[in-house]
Every structure is written in C-alpha cells, then in structure tokens.
Design a protein around this motif. Structure first.
Motif, PDB file in Angstrom:
ATOM      1  N   LEU A  52      -8.295   3.476   5.596  1.00 18.49           N
ATOM      2  CA  LEU A  52      -8.047   2.515   4.248  1.00 18.49           C
ATOM      3  C   LEU A  52      -6.851   2.002   4.289  1.00 18.49           C
ATOM      4  O   LEU A  52      -6.569   0.845   3.579  1.00 18.49           O
ATOM      5  N   CYS A  53      -5.672   2.934   4.608  1.00 16.86           N
ATOM      6  CA  CYS A  53      -4.391   2.315   4.529  1.00 16.86           C
ATOM      7  C   CYS A  53      -4.298   1.078   5.321  1.00 16.86           C
ATOM      8  O   CYS A  53      -3.578   0.061   4.826  1.00 16.86           O
ATOM      9  N   CYS A  89      -7.387  -4.662  -0.676  1.00 14.42           N
ATOM     10  CA  CYS A  89      -6.896  -3.681  -1.459  1.00 14.42           C
ATOM     11  C   CYS A  89      -7.268  -3.601  -2.972  1.00 14.42           C
ATOM     12  O   CYS A  89      -7.522  -2.544  -3.513  1.00 14.42           O
ATOM     13  N   SER A  93     -10.297   8.425   7.957  1.00 16.79           N
ATOM     14  CA  SER A  93     -10.533   7.643   6.728  1.00 16.79           C
ATOM     15  C   SER A  93      -9.443   7.279   5.933  1.00 16.79           C
ATOM     16  O   SER A  93      -9.186   6.176   5.558  1.00 16.79           O
ATOM     17  N   ALA A 148     -17.191   6.991   1.236  1.00 17.91           N
ATOM     18  CA  ALA A 148     -16.221   8.058   2.157  1.00 17.91           C
ATOM     19  C   ALA A 148     -16.838   9.186   2.151  1.00 17.91           C
ATOM     20  O   ALA A 148     -17.151   9.870   3.260  1.00 17.91           O
ATOM     21  N   ILE A 204     -10.826  -2.546  -3.023  1.00 20.63           N
ATOM     22  CA  ILE A 204     -10.924  -0.978  -2.952  1.00 20.63           C
ATOM     23  C   ILE A 204     -10.559  -0.552  -4.145  1.00 20.63           C
ATOM     24  O   ILE A 204     -10.946   0.652  -4.771  1.00 20.63           O
ATOM     25  N   THR A 260       0.846  -1.108   0.180  1.00 21.02           N
ATOM     26  CA  THR A 260       0.123   0.013   0.058  1.00 21.02           C
ATOM     27  C   THR A 260       0.709   1.292  -0.005  1.00 21.02           C
ATOM     28  O   THR A 260       0.455   2.176  -0.857  1.00 21.02           O
ATOM     29  N   CYS A 304      -5.956  -1.930   3.752  1.00 20.70           N
ATOM     30  CA  CYS A 304      -5.170  -2.415   2.502  1.00 20.70           C
ATOM     31  C   CYS A 304      -3.930  -3.294   2.780  1.00 20.70           C
ATOM     32  O   CYS A 304      -3.536  -4.168   2.103  1.00 20.70           O
ATOM     33  N   THR A 354     -15.664   3.593  -3.742  1.00 13.75           N
ATOM     34  CA  THR A 354     -15.401   3.595  -2.293  1.00 13.75           C
ATOM     35  C   THR A 354     -15.316   5.225  -1.986  1.00 13.75           C
ATOM     36  O   THR A 354     -15.319   5.397  -0.681  1.00 13.75           O
ATOM     37  N   THR A 355     -14.850   6.180  -2.666  1.00  8.70           N
ATOM     38  CA  THR A 355     -14.675   7.635  -2.366  1.00  8.70           C
ATOM     39  C   THR A 355     -15.910   8.085  -2.268  1.00  8.70           C
ATOM     40  O   THR A 355     -16.236   8.930  -1.540  1.00  8.70           O
TER      41      THR A 355
END
Length: 569
Positions: A173-174, A184, A169, A198, A187, A2, A177, A194-195
C-alpha cells in the motif's frame, strides 16, 4: 507524501492518547477493558453455539475436545455450552452499554477541562462519539496484540504467515501510494473498503496456509487449527477497524483538537476538491483548460485573449468573462463556469432545463461537460451586459414576465413530478395544524382569515392545478441577470429551479404589475383557453405563503393569508 501522511496521523493519534490518559485515566482505561470484554464475549457468543451444533450432530464428544470436558457427558456439555453462550451474549450487551455510558462521562470531563464555548452544532454528541471511537480503536489494537500472542503460542507457523502478510500488505500500500498520487487519493477516499478487502484477502491467505499444511501432512490438532483461524480472522477485522477509526478521527482532527485540546481553536479549511480547483486557478491554467474543452467538446478553436473573474453570487461556482478569437479571427465574448465540490446536482439540473426549454431567457450554451475532475460550461456572452444594481428590480420584473411565456417540455414535467411535490401537495395537514397553534395568540381577524383559507383549500388547489406550469428560478439576485441592447433579460444560473403554477415567484409587493401583462398573449403561447388575473395573483400569494412558512416567517404568512382570502371572496 505517503511517509509524511503516515507520520502525521500516527503522531497525532499518540498525542491524543497521551492527552486522554492524562485527563481521564480511569475512564479511558476502564472503557478499553470493557471494550475488550465486549469483543471477547461477542467472539465466544459466536463460537460456542457452533460447538453446541457439532455436539448435537454427534453421538459422542469429539476427541479434539479437552479431556476434562469428556467426563461431563454429552448432554451436560450441551447444556453448559448453551448456558455459557447466553452468558457471553449478555456480558457483551452489558459491556457495550457500559462503554457507551462511560464514554459520555469521559467526554464530559474532557470538555470541562478544555473550557470551550459551543463552536458548532451537536458539539457534545460529537465529543461523545469521537471519544468512544478513539477508545474502541485503542481496544482493537490491544485485542489484536493479545490475539497474536496467543496465536504465536498455539501455532507459531500460522502466526509467522499472518505477520508476513501484514508486513507485505503495508509495504504494498505504501509503495502504491508513493508511486501514484491518484492511487493514494483513491485509497484514502475509500479506506474502509480498502481495509475490508485487505482483511478478506488476509483470511484467504491464512486459510490457504492451513490447507497446504494439511496436504503436506504437517497439521496441528483440529481444535488448535480452528482457534488459530478464528483468532486470525478477528485480528484482521480489528486491524481493519483500527485503521478505519484512526483515519476517520484524523479526518476530524480540526474539530477534535478544538473541542478537547486547550490551546487549539477551530479553523475551517477547504475540502481537497476545492483546494485542487484553487490550485488550477492559481496556476492560471484556466485558459488552457478552456481552449482544450472548446476543441474537445465543441470542435471550436479559440485563442483566449483575456480571462477575468466574475462575481457569481453562489458558493463553489467560479465564473469568468472571456474574450477570444475564433478560427476566423472574429472577437467573441463568453462566460466560462467551473462547478466546485457539492455542485453536481446544481450542474445536472441546470443542464436539464437549458437543453429542454429552447425559449428560456438564458445565455446560449456552447458546451457542457467534464474534463479531468472539473465540471465546466461555456456560454455565449456576445450581446449581453450585466445589469446594474439600481435597475435590478425593474429588470427582474421583465425577466419574470418573459419566463411566463416558456413552456417546460413534457419529459421535464414528468421527471419533476416524479421527484418533487407540487405546490398544492406541499400545503398539507401538518402545516394546517402548526399554523392553527400559532394563530391562537393572534388577533381574531387573522384567525378568521386562516380558517376561511383552510376551509377553501380544495378550491385553492383546483385553481393552482388549473393554471399552466411555469418555471421558477430560485437563484435570481444581484450579479445573476444580464440584458441585451434590445431590452431582453436573461439569467446566468439555472441550477435551482422548480415547476409551479403560473404566477408563482412573482413579487407579492408588486401584484399590481401583473395587471399590465398581456394575459391573452401568454394564454396563446401556453396553449390554454383562458387565464384569470385573480387566479394568477392567488398563485403568486400561495407560493409566497408556502415559502414564508418554510423560512418560518410566520408574520408574513398570516398577512398573506388575508390577501388570499380577499381574492377568494
């Protein structure tokens, strides 16, 4: 992984930014400015009509309006805000159009600077759209930065909540992933949704923060709260657009680098799905995969002795010759097929015809299904051998003759007719019009034959509709036919097939071989009263006529027309 992906995409985007500002500083800066004007104008065009509606429902100007507007009077204020709304919308349209025009000029300058030849179709359109997308992504982040600064001065507490949510957020996400490669992949494959999710959750958090502040009695003026909420919403939308745009551009970086960067050349890489499949092959996991599938799908215990690659003649289809011992220690031979990316429809159509027509000249299917992310199929290969190239033509004739005896089931015929046009439906008025245009430059005998054929179209259609439907396999070629010791010929691939009138698909340069067929036996098998050899030949010629027209082999089309007319007479 990631961390590397984020670093690679960010560093690439920065390098593109530096390149664009170095080569086209005016166009890039002006496009960003116009995009900002467009976005702000769009926001005002949405926001101001709401204020007009509020004023129309009030007898007086609300107290949260600025004091200098109260001196205008309610009617004058309604007219002013309505005029500004219309002006904002016009400004938005003009700015948007100017962005489109300047993007074309900027891309042209970048192309002229890179001095590249045409590397793929619609290269100019690609350069315009990617340059415009890049400029809009940069404008989105500039707009978000400005909006956040304004939000900080309007309502610092809301800005803090907004900023904490963004940080949370990003970290979440990091973390997800980094913990799971599958997450990962999901996403990154659905970055837009996904965005968007969010962004929606972020707006809900900001709105909830305002409600909590109101319930606690710590609440700013109504106008500041509304403005802050709108700025937060727009900032979340722009961040979502920015991430989506950057991710999309990064996915197209091979082409974008080759088009705009002087030192880059265009290289083609396999998709992630295909590279995953090659990873499976490289690790020699096919044996394990086959043995697992045999147990799961067919309750068949196999001990694989050998597995050798076979030429499939079709892209993204990988097949292997397998020797294995069954649970009785009897040596068996199989063909194991793995379908790569983009072959979902091929696999589904193959499965449909193999399971529907029991008498089909094909290998016996043992199991079919998915395991993990791979679609696989196992065939019985015991009594067969691949046909040598020198005897391919003769074997193809035997195969086509055996295919005439096969009757597709009623369910398959119904599904096919609901999905695709029949041969007589594909010869339409547009084809007639185009061939007449081309015939103007031909000899008179060709034009005469064409007119006779068109005048007798309905008679030809009646002949085609009268014939029983037969299966045509479009994948017949070298490395696709197999033969038993008794002379029976079978095809290995059945993903591209169609239902056509009997005779379609027969080679038109070997029509005389049709005279050797036992039409009475075929008629009995297909349960029809009578078959005419001339009608079967007409079907073969009309099918080849239509196929040649689709391939734009017009010389072949006109020569076939003369043969069809000769049989009609």
């Amino acid at each position: 992984m990631t961390k590397k992906l984020l670093w690679d995409s960010a560093s690439w985007w920065v390098s593109v930014t530096l390149k664009f500002f170095r080569v086209t500083p005016f166009y890039t800066s002006f496009i960003i400015a116009l995009t900002l004007i467009s976005q702000i104008s769009q926001l005002l065009a949405f926001f101001l009509p709401l204020k007009v509606v509020i004023l129309l429902g009030s007898n007086t100007i609300p107290s949260y309006f600025p004091s200098f507007l109260g001196d205008l009077g309610i009617e004058s204020l309604v007219v002013l805000l309505s005029f500004l709304s219309a002006l904002s919308y016009v400004a938005y349209l003009i700015a948007d159009k100017l962005v489109e025009i300047l993007s074309a000029y900027g891309a042209e300058k970048l192309l002229a600077r890179s001095k590249k030849m045409a590397m793929f179709n619609k290269q100019k359109e690609f350069s315009f759209s990617t340059y415009q997308r890049y400029a809009k992504s940069l404008a989105s982040i500039v707009f978000t930065s400005m909006a956040m600064v304004v939000m900080y001065f309007l309502y610092a507490d809301l800005f803090l909540a907004f900023f904490i949510y963004l940080g949370f957020s990003f970290v979440l996400l990091c973390f997800l992933c980094a913990r799971s490669e599958k997450i990962c992949s999901v996403i990154s494959g659905n970055i837009k949704s996904t965005t968007s999710i969010a962004s929606g959750v972020g707006f809900l958090v900001v709105f909830s923060f305002l409600v909590i502040k109101f319930l606690l009695g710590v609440f700013p003026s109504f106008l500041i709260a509304v403005l802050s909420l709108i700025l937060a919403r727009q900032s979340l939308n722009r961040i979502s657009l920015f991430v989506t745009d950057v991710w999309t551009l990064y996915g197209q970086r091979e082409r974008l680098n080759a088009v705009f960067f002087h030192s880059h050349v265009l290289s083609f890489k396999n998709s992630s799905d295909e590279s995953g499949l090659w990873k499976l092959l490289e690790n020699r996991e096919c044996k394990k995969l086959l043995q697992k599938l045999a147990v799961d799908k067919a309750s068949l215990e196999l001990k694989v002795l050998s597995l050798f690659w076979l030429q499939s003649s079709l892209p993204n289809i990988y097949q292997f010759s397998v020797e294995a011992l069954d649970f009785n220690d009897i040596r068996k031979r199989f063909v194991f097929k793995i379908y790569g990316s983009g072959k979902e429809a091929f696999s589904e159509n193959e499965s449909l015809i193999l399971h529907d027509v029991s008498s089909l000249p094909a290998l016996g299917i043992i199991f079919s299904g998915y395991t993990d992310e791979y679609n696989c199929r196992l065939f019985d290969y015991d009594d067969f051998r691949f046909i040598e190239l020198k005897s391919f033509k003769e074997s193809k004739i035997k195969f086509l003759a055996s295919l005439m005896l096969c009757s597709p089931g009623g369910a398959v015929v119904s599904r096919y007719k609901r999905s695709k046009p029949m041969l007589w439906e594909r010869i339409n008025d547009e084809m007639v019009k185009r061939l007449r245009v081309l015939a103007e430059s031909l000899k008179e005998d060709f034009k005469e034959a064409l007119e006779i054929f068109f005048s007798k179209r309905e008679d030809v259609f009646k002949i085609l509709m009268r014939l029983p439907l037969s299966i045509v396999n479009h994948d017949i070629g070298p490395y696709t036919l197999l033969e038993r010791e008794n002379g029976e010929v079978a095809a290995l691939h059945w993903g591209h097939w169609s239902l056509e009138p009997l005779g379609a698909g027969w080679p038109t340069d070997q029509l005389d071989r049709l005279n050797c067929l036992d039409l009475k036996n075929i008629a009995d098998k297909r349960k029809v009263d009578h078959l005419s050899i001339d009608e079967v030949k007409i079907s073969a010629l009309v099918f080849e006529f239509e196929q040649s027209y689709r391939r734009q082999h017009y010389c072949v089309v006109f020569s076939l027309v003369k043969k069809i007319v000769g049989l009609l007479r």
